[in-house]
Design a protein around this motif. Structure first.
Motif, PDB file in Angstrom:
ATOM      1  N   ALA A   1       0.842  -1.201   0.000  1.00 24.92           N
ATOM      2  CA  ALA A   1       0.000   0.000   0.000  1.00 24.92           C
ATOM      3  C   ALA A   1       0.876   1.248   0.000  1.00 24.92           C
ATOM      4  CB  ALA A   1      -0.924  -0.008   1.209  1.00 24.92           C
ATOM      5  N   ASP A   2       0.350   2.318  -0.581  1.00 26.40           N
ATOM      6  CA  ASP A   2       1.005   3.618  -0.478  1.00 26.40           C
ATOM      7  C   ASP A   2      -0.038   4.714  -0.619  1.00 26.40           C
ATOM      8  OD1 ASP A   2       1.962   5.068  -3.503  1.00 26.40           O
ATOM      9  OD2 ASP A   2       0.787   3.237  -3.436  1.00 26.40           O
ATOM     10  N   PHE A   3       0.376   5.964  -0.386  1.00 29.50           N
ATOM     11  CA  PHE A   3      -0.512   7.121  -0.444  1.00 29.50           C
ATOM     12  C   PHE A   3       0.101   8.158  -1.371  1.00 29.50           C
ATOM     13  CE2 PHE A   3      -1.517   4.815   3.309  1.00 29.50           C
ATOM     14  CZ  PHE A   3      -2.890   4.932   3.461  1.00 29.50           C
ATOM     15  N   PHE A   4      -0.750   8.781  -2.211  1.00 32.16           N
ATOM     16  CA  PHE A   4      -0.250   9.686  -3.241  1.00 32.16           C
ATOM     17  C   PHE A   4      -1.361  10.632  -3.661  1.00 32.16           C
ATOM     18  CE2 PHE A   4      -2.890   7.156  -5.813  1.00 32.16           C
ATOM     19  CZ  PHE A   4      -3.000   7.721  -7.075  1.00 32.16           C
ATOM     20  N   PHE A   5      -1.069  11.542  -4.589  1.00 26.10           N
ATOM     21  CA  PHE A   5      -2.105  12.272  -5.320  1.00 26.10           C
ATOM     22  C   PHE A   5      -1.564  12.590  -6.702  1.00 26.10           C
ATOM     23  CE2 PHE A   5       0.321  15.245  -2.831  1.00 26.10           C
ATOM     24  CZ  PHE A   5       0.381  16.460  -3.513  1.00 26.10           C
ATOM     25  N   THR A   6      -2.445  12.601  -7.679  1.00 25.06           N
ATOM     26  CA  THR A   6      -1.999  12.623  -9.078  1.00 25.06           C
ATOM     27  C   THR A   6      -1.312  13.916  -9.478  1.00 25.06           C
ATOM     28  OG1 THR A   6      -4.144  13.431  -9.896  1.00 25.06           O
ATOM     29  CG2 THR A   6      -3.849  11.035  -9.756  1.00 25.06           C
TER      30      THR A   6
ATOM     31  N   THR B   1      -5.417   7.655  -3.038  1.00 25.32           N
ATOM     32  CA  THR B   1      -5.262   9.083  -3.274  1.00 25.32           C
ATOM     33  C   THR B   1      -5.668   9.854  -2.020  1.00 25.32           C
ATOM     34  OG1 THR B   1      -5.950  11.018  -4.549  1.00 25.32           O
ATOM     35  CG2 THR B   1      -7.573   9.245  -4.333  1.00 25.32           C
ATOM     36  N   ILE B   2      -4.876  10.881  -1.681  1.00 25.48           N
ATOM     37  CA  ILE B   2      -5.209  11.717  -0.529  1.00 25.48           C
ATOM     38  C   ILE B   2      -5.878  13.015  -0.976  1.00 25.48           C
ATOM     39  CG2 ILE B   2      -3.370  10.704   0.861  1.00 25.48           C
ATOM     40  CD1 ILE B   2      -1.720  13.262   0.346  1.00 25.48           C
ATOM     41  N   ASP B   3      -6.182  13.099  -2.266  1.00 23.65           N
ATOM     42  CA  ASP B   3      -6.884  14.265  -2.819  1.00 23.65           C
ATOM     43  C   ASP B   3      -8.131  13.794  -3.566  1.00 23.65           C
ATOM     44  OD1 ASP B   3      -7.678  16.684  -3.818  1.00 23.65           O
ATOM     45  OD2 ASP B   3      -5.997  16.928  -5.211  1.00 23.65           O
TER      46      ASP B   3
ATOM     47  N   LYS C   1      -2.336  20.338   4.170  1.00 17.40           N
ATOM     48  CA  LYS C   1      -1.680  21.486   4.781  1.00 17.40           C
ATOM     49  C   LYS C   1      -2.596  22.704   4.824  1.00 17.40           C
ATOM     50  CE  LYS C   1       2.644  24.104   4.580  1.00 17.40           C
ATOM     51  NZ  LYS C   1       3.910  24.302   3.827  1.00 17.40           N
ATOM     52  N   ASN C   2      -3.338  22.923   3.748  1.00 18.36           N
ATOM     53  CA  ASN C   2      -4.279  24.050   3.734  1.00 18.36           C
ATOM     54  C   ASN C   2      -5.378  23.783   2.715  1.00 18.36           C
ATOM     55  OD1 ASN C   2      -3.426  24.853   1.089  1.00 18.36           O
ATOM     56  ND2 ASN C   2      -1.694  25.938   1.977  1.00 18.36           N
ATOM     57  N   PRO C   3      -6.484  24.542   2.768  1.00 18.71           N
ATOM     58  CA  PRO C   3      -7.607  24.299   1.861  1.00 18.71           C
ATOM     59  C   PRO C   3      -7.268  24.468   0.388  1.00 18.71           C
ATOM     60  CG  PRO C   3      -8.276  25.652   3.730  1.00 18.71           C
ATOM     61  CD  PRO C   3      -6.780  25.581   3.762  1.00 18.71           C
ATOM     62  N   ALA C   4      -6.118  25.106   0.090  1.00 19.69           N
ATOM     63  CA  ALA C   4      -5.742  25.304  -1.311  1.00 19.69           C
ATOM     64  C   ALA C   4      -5.279  24.016  -1.972  1.00 19.69           C
ATOM     65  CB  ALA C   4      -4.637  26.358  -1.407  1.00 19.69           C
ATOM     66  N   GLY C   5      -5.070  22.967  -1.164  1.00 20.86           N
ATOM     67  CA  GLY C   5      -4.721  21.678  -1.750  1.00 20.86           C
ATOM     68  C   GLY C   5      -3.275  21.281  -1.641  1.00 20.86           C
ATOM     69  N   GLN C   6      -2.554  21.873  -0.705  1.00 20.49           N
ATOM     70  CA  GLN C   6      -1.176  21.463  -0.484  1.00 20.49           C
ATOM     71  C   GLN C   6      -1.176  20.298   0.500  1.00 20.49           C
ATOM     72  OE1 GLN C   6       0.907  24.953   0.821  1.00 20.49           O
ATOM     73  NE2 GLN C   6       0.983  25.863  -1.220  1.00 20.49           N
ATOM     74  N   TYR C   7      -0.768  19.135   0.019  1.00 24.78           N
ATOM     75  CA  TYR C   7      -0.849  17.912   0.818  1.00 24.78           C
ATOM     76  C   TYR C   7       0.519  17.472   1.301  1.00 24.78           C
ATOM     77  CZ  TYR C   7      -5.602  17.528  -0.943  1.00 24.78           C
ATOM     78  OH  TYR C   7      -6.919  17.776  -1.244  1.00 24.78           O
ATOM     79  N   ILE C   8       0.522  16.830   2.450  1.00 19.54           N
ATOM     80  CA  ILE C   8       1.738  16.266   3.026  1.00 19.54           C
ATOM     81  C   ILE C   8       1.489  14.793   3.298  1.00 19.54           C
ATOM     82  CG2 ILE C   8       3.340  16.316   4.976  1.00 19.54           C
ATOM     83  CD1 ILE C   8       2.607  19.258   5.363  1.00 19.54           C
TER      84      ILE C   8
END
Length: 214
Positions: free
Chosen positions: A75-80, A112-114, A161-168
């Protein structure tokens, strides 16, 4: 004769050491489990397992833990739209995909985390771009709460990270055995780590199905 006996002893010791080293550890915390033994309730401990989940893959099919019964998976976590580690991770994961593509008892699942942007249609285009086919590698879409919660079970850090879509998110590949237990974590951006994971998958495939949880 004495030299022969000594040689056999040394060989036996080396084989024992090699067998011990080839046993993958079981990671994660132990949890209390109530069992009935001789009609009495007994509290024992067992390693934590990945809980049930329900997501949708790039084909629009519902995927649950039942689809992974009797299978080893990563398993892993990502966003396109990830501009940094995700493309590197999945280029490396392609080597794992190609190695075990013909093995129906192995799967790769990428969460996907998005989920707002990464719809099923977007995941399908992403899969097509990577050259994925069949059911060996599933890209999974689900609501953010369910995805972020399941990440904790994999011992992974995932956050927006924020509503603008910056993911960690962590860049690890997580190896899961047939009993839904974590057996290894590997840095997905490091080709040497991924090679080690491929070797460990082969070790895990050779492990008896009823591996001891102790």
């Amino acid at each position: 004769m004495r030299k022969l006996i000594l040689g056999v002893i040394v060989l036996s010791v080396l084989n024992a050491c090699n067998n011990k080293q080839s046993k993958l550890p079981i990671l994660g915390n132990r949890e209390p489990v109530t069992k009935t033994v001789d009609g009495k309730s007994v509290v024992d401990t067992a390693y934590a397992t990945i809980p049930d989940f329900k997501f949708v893959n790039q084909y629009g099919d519902t995927i649950t833990q039942k689809n992974l019964d009797g299978k080893i998976y990563v398993a892993d976590f990502f966003f396109t739209t990830c501009p940094s580690i995700c493309p590197v991770m999945h280029r490396n994961m392609l080597n794992v995909y190609k190695e075990f593509k013909a093995d129906d008892n192995f799967r790769i699942i990428s969460h996907t985390i998005d989920p707002k942007y990464d719809t099923v249609q977007v995941l399908k285009r992403y899969a097509d771009k990577m050259g994925l086919s069949g059911n060996n590698w599933w890209l999974l879409h689900g609501d953010k709460g369910s995805t972020y919660t399941i990440a904790k079970s994999y011992l992974q850090t995932v956050q927006e990270k924020n509503p603008a879509g910056q993911y960690i998110h962590d860049g690890f590949f997580i190896l899961i055995d047939k009993q839904k237990r974590i057996r290894g974590t590997y840095e997905g951006t490091d080709p040497k780590e991924v090679d080690k994971m491929i070797a460990d998958i082969k070790i895990l495939k050779a492990e008896p199905d009823q591996a001891a949880a102790k």
